[in-house]
Motif scaffolding. Structure first.
Motif, PDB file in Angstrom:
ATOM      1  N   LEU A  17       0.827  -1.204   0.000  1.00  0.00           N
ATOM      2  CA  LEU A  17       0.000   0.000   0.000  1.00  0.00           C
ATOM      3  C   LEU A  17       0.862   1.254   0.000  1.00  0.00           C
ATOM      4  O   LEU A  17       0.570   2.227  -0.703  1.00  0.00           O
ATOM      5  CB  LEU A  17      -0.924   0.009   1.223  1.00  0.00           C
ATOM      6  CG  LEU A  17      -2.210  -0.811   1.155  1.00  0.00           C
ATOM      7  CD1 LEU A  17      -3.024  -0.594   2.424  1.00  0.00           C
ATOM      8  CD2 LEU A  17      -3.040  -0.448  -0.067  1.00  0.00           C
ATOM      9  N   LEU A  99      -6.380   5.790  -0.691  1.00  0.00           N
ATOM     10  CA  LEU A  99      -5.788   5.697   0.632  1.00  0.00           C
ATOM     11  C   LEU A  99      -6.311   6.837   1.500  1.00  0.00           C
ATOM     12  O   LEU A  99      -6.575   7.935   1.012  1.00  0.00           O
ATOM     13  CB  LEU A  99      -4.265   5.760   0.553  1.00  0.00           C
ATOM     14  CG  LEU A  99      -3.535   4.434   0.289  1.00  0.00           C
ATOM     15  CD1 LEU A  99      -3.816   3.919  -1.109  1.00  0.00           C
ATOM     16  CD2 LEU A  99      -2.027   4.608   0.485  1.00  0.00           C
ATOM     17  N   SER A 103      -5.576   4.302   6.240  1.00  0.00           N
ATOM     18  CA  SER A 103      -4.646   3.507   5.434  1.00  0.00           C
ATOM     19  C   SER A 103      -3.216   3.729   5.906  1.00  0.00           C
ATOM     20  O   SER A 103      -2.440   2.772   6.060  1.00  0.00           O
ATOM     21  CB  SER A 103      -4.762   3.887   3.955  1.00  0.00           C
ATOM     22  OG  SER A 103      -6.088   3.796   3.491  1.00  0.00           O
TER      23      SER A 103
END
Length: 220
Positions: A17, A99, A103
């Protein structure tokens, strides 16, 4: 290679991520088109339900607006180009994600996924299965999932008829893609283990028990 096919740890997921960068838009279809480093669709849906990603449901950007590298060869690009065409057939929501502050909290503390995962509806469903039997084949889980999905749809239809409602039948909560994602993460956490050449899962840690209850269960 798509991340999270058979085994996925929170640390590996957090690292991936972070690699997307700030303000990135992540799409379900990137994995379908085998984009390097893409997250499996079920993983994105899972993170969305756990509020570790924000699923876009309004003002969804066109693919070119967020510089998707797959725009020229993706068959779904037209879905996001405005009214008409394929966009009138397939819904746009929950196909692209951004995001958020949550996140980044997860990126810096991967344990956040471990804390939230047991409350996910699919993981609760799996807890019911593995509390009854400590070994399930992939086929058995898929078959049971389908049976439960059909039961849920039938019950929803009956409820709608009794209420004389024109509302659409509810889908079975979750999806088979989320089921695959949950299994991969449970394996990554060491709570489940692959068996029989990745044809079955064996319970290692009963995550639905409190620590004291888990100790009692292991001592029996």
């Amino acid at each position: 290679m798509t991340l999270g096919t058979h085994c996925l740890t929170p640390e590996a997921l957090a690292e991936r991520l972070a690699a997307f960068g700030e303000n990135a838009v992540i799409c379900l279809h990137q994995a379908e088109l085998e984009y390097p480093g893409a997250l499996a669709p079920g993983v994105l849906l899972l993170l969305g339900r756990l509020q570790l990603l924000h699923p876009l449901t309004q003002r969804i950007p066109r693919c070119r607006e967020h510089s998707c590298p797959l725009t020229d060869r993706c068959p779904y690009t037209g879905d996001f180009e405005g009214s008409g065409g394929a966009s009138s057939v397939r819904r746009k929501s929950w196909r692209k994600f951004r995001l958020t502050a949550e996140s980044y909290a997860f990126i810096h503390r991967p344990e956040l996924l471990v804390e939230r995962l047991p409350e996910h509806l699919v993981v609760r469903w799996l807890a019911q299965r593995f509390s009854a039997h400590d070994m399930w084949s992939s086929f058995q889980l898929a078959e049971r999932w389908l049976n439960d999905a059909l039961t849920a749809v039938d019950q929803g239809a009956v409820a709608a008829e009794e209420a004389d409602s024109s509302a659409a039948r509810p889908d079975f909560e979750g999806s088979r893609r989320e089921l695959a994602a949950c299994l991969a993460i449970l394996v990554g956490l060491g709570w489940l283990e692959w068996e029989q050449d990745r044809q079955a899962f064996r319970l290692i840690r009963p995550w639905w028990l409190t620590p004291s209850a888990e100790v009692d269960a292991q001592s029996r």
